[in-house]
Design an enzyme around this catalytic site. Structure first.
Site, mmCIF file in Angstrom:
data_model
loop_
_atom_site.group_PDB
_atom_site.id
_atom_site.type_symbol
_atom_site.label_atom_id
_atom_site.label_comp_id
_atom_site.label_asym_id
_atom_site.label_seq_id
_atom_site.Cartn_x
_atom_site.Cartn_y
_atom_site.Cartn_z
ATOM 1 N N ASP A 111 9.281 3.043 -0.093
ATOM 2 C CA ASP A 111 8.205 3.676 0.672
ATOM 3 C C ASP A 111 8.388 3.261 2.122
ATOM 4 O OD1 ASP A 111 5.981 4.654 1.869
ATOM 5 O OD2 ASP A 111 4.524 3.645 0.558
ATOM 6 N N TYR B 197 0.853 -1.185 0.000
ATOM 7 C CA TYR B 197 0.000 0.000 0.000
ATOM 8 C C TYR B 197 0.888 1.233 0.000
ATOM 9 C CZ TYR B 197 -3.498 3.442 1.554
ATOM 10 O OH TYR B 197 -4.330 4.531 1.654
ATOM 11 N N LYS C 245 3.987 8.776 9.094
ATOM 12 C CA LYS C 245 3.732 8.124 10.389
ATOM 13 C C LYS C 245 4.699 8.605 11.483
ATOM 14 C CE LYS C 245 0.843 4.638 8.421
ATOM 15 N NZ LYS C 245 0.918 3.969 7.138
HETATM 16 C C1 PLP Z 1 0.265 4.478 5.796
HETATM 17 C C2 PLP Z 1 1.046 4.288 4.571
HETATM 18 C C3 PLP Z 1 0.936 5.182 3.486
HETATM 19 C C4 PLP Z 1 -0.087 6.287 3.447
HETATM 20 O O1 PLP Z 1 0.138 7.245 4.424
HETATM 21 P P1 PLP Z 1 -1.080 8.213 4.849
HETATM 22 O O2 PLP Z 1 -0.446 9.169 5.788
HETATM 23 O O3 PLP Z 1 -2.115 7.323 5.446
HETATM 24 O O4 PLP Z 1 -1.562 8.870 3.608
HETATM 25 C C5 PLP Z 1 1.786 5.022 2.411
HETATM 26 N N1 PLP Z 1 2.695 4.032 2.386
HETATM 27 C C6 PLP Z 1 2.823 3.145 3.394
HETATM 28 C C7 PLP Z 1 3.868 2.088 3.314
HETATM 29 C C8 PLP Z 1 1.991 3.238 4.510
HETATM 30 O O5 PLP Z 1 2.092 2.332 5.490
#
Ligand code: PLP
Length: 426
Positions: free
Chosen positions: A235, A142, A263
């Site tokens: 990511d 994701y 995060k």
């Molecule tokens: C949570 C997450 C996102 C999205 O971040 P948001 O702040 O919810 O938009 C993107 N990449 C990874 C790997 C994530 O865990």
């Protein structure tokens, strides 16, 4: 009617599904979500007055636990001087420096307000820098909800980009190829047949449950990227400041061209970051032509929470969280084996996860073999006993620096009882 039920019935008329992000609803487990009143350290309290040990930690955003004194102090101080200016401040420079000290390959960066914005912007930059349009992502990874990422494999046709959501133009989805995680052969053949702008990957997958890379996988991606002229994007919105102080580069020795963060880096406030090689980042406006902007980017309160968090995340703090997660996973495995429940569980730093299958789990297809019906019974048994786990069989869990040995011990007792209860043994 409980207080939670009353609030959720009002929420249901305001918000789709009663929530402001789909994962919060209990669609994966049944029942109604708990409604949170407060949190302190490793614990949360719901509006019905029940307390839980929390391993969701706002989906990994909180590395120091709820209402960490360092973060509250910083917010209290900084907000006296104003909450947003839409102009440069020293706070954003301070947080940027703290990030670059830990992740020196992030030579330059840009702050945004969410992980979604970070990955979306990183891909725009990769497309601009390479003059190519197609990207490659991995099944079950994701990367936020931007159109290009809401794509996984169509059944049996792993490489055909089909939108996962109505509203995503098929013509855009077609520019997103997918491969199974840990499958270098597929990546190699896709990257050789289609010129890729970028390959984007969660270096340790957390968004289809916890799936670590096999030895050589990330190194292989680096090699394929170099051979084919694609950029490699890690990511690290979830793994950043969790799997090691310096993230995937430190843990695996593989350096991405661009990295996205979110995060933990916001200390519980909305922050995202994308950054990497200077020659790439200098293409971002106003230094270069690639446009990307944000009214609240580098917001002083968010920067202050991030600074307080990264400052508190010393090597010792990371080591303590790693030890806590290791103890949790070991204890979980022991209880499962005593209860005769098939389990695959692991951790990397303070990020951990489990599947009710004997494994191995190398990718999303393997993860799908886990016993979801058992998971639902286990989840509710644990919640009833005061343990808050992610309400989905396909999510990672998180420890914070506030998860001390008392919390891990209590959690393990609850896990053991819940495994027995879900097995119908008591
Ligand atoms: C949570 C997450 C996102 C999205 O971040 P948001 O702040 O919810 O938009 C993107 N990449 C990874 C790997 C994530 O865990």
């Amino acid at each position: 009617m409980t207080r939670a039920a009353e609030i959720m019935s009002r929420a249901a008329s305001l918000f789709p599904g009663g929530v402001n992000s789909p994962v919060r609803a209990f669609r994966g487990v049944g029942g109604e979500p708990i409604v949170i009143k407060s949190g302190k350290g490793a614990r949360i309290t719901d509006v019905n007055g029940r307390e839980y040990i929390d391993f969701v930690m706002s989906w990994g955003a909180l590395a120091l636990g709820h209402a960490a004194p360092e973060v509250l102090d910083a917010l209290g101080r900084v907000m006296q001087d104003g909450t947003t200016f839409g102009a440069p401040t020293e706070l954003e420079v301070q947080l940027g420096e703290l990030i670059r000290e830990r992740m020196p390959h992030i030579e330059m960066m840009r702050f945004v307000s969410s992980g979604t914005e970070a990955t979306m912007s990183a891909v725009r930059l990769a497309r601009a820098a390479t003059g190519r349009e197609t990207i490659l992502k991995f099944d079950g990874c994701y990367h936020g909800h931007a159109d290009s990422f809401l794509v996984k494999a169509g059944s049996g046709v792993e490489t055909l980009g089909l939108p996962d959501s109505p509203g995503v133009p098929a013509s855009l989805a077609a520019l997103t190829l997918t491969a199974p995680f840990n499958d270098l052969d597929q990546v190699r053949s896709l990257a050789r047949s289609t010129p890729l702008a970028a390959m984007i990957v969660e270096p340790v997958v957390g968004n289809s449950g916890f799936i670590p890379p096999e030895p050589g996988f990330l190194e292989g991606l680096r090699t394929i990227a170099d051979e084919t002229g694609a950029l490699l994007i890690f990511d690290e919105v979830m793994t950043g400041f969790r799997i090691a102080p310096g993230g995937a580069r430190e843990r695996f020795g593989v350096t991405a061209d661009l990295t996205t963060l979110g995060k933990v880096v916001g200390g519980g406030l909305p922050v995202g970051v994308y950054g990497g090689r200077r020659d790439l980042m200098e293409r971002i406006a106003p230094a270069g032509p690639v446009y990307q902007a944000g009214t609240l980017s580098g917001n002083p309160l968010a920067m202050a929470a991030g600074i307080a968090t990264l400052t508190a995340l010393t090597t010792d703090t990371h080591r303590a969280m790693d030890t806590a997660a290791a103890r949790l996973v070991d204890g979980f495995r022991g209880s499962a084996s005593r209860a005769g429940v098939p389990l695959t569980a692991d951790h990397a730093g303070s990020m951990w996860g489990y599947f009710f299958t004997s494994g191995p789990v190398r990718n999303l297809d393997d993860a799908r073999k886990s016993d979801v019906a058992f998971f639902k019974r286990f989840f509710h048994a644990a919640l009833d006993r005061g343990l808050n786990l992610a309400p989905s069989a396909f999510e990672a869990g998180f420890v914070s620096s506030a998860h001390g040995s008392a919390e891990i011990g209590s959690a393990l007792s609850i896990i053991s009882e819940s495994l027995e209860a879900a097995s119908g043994k008591n």
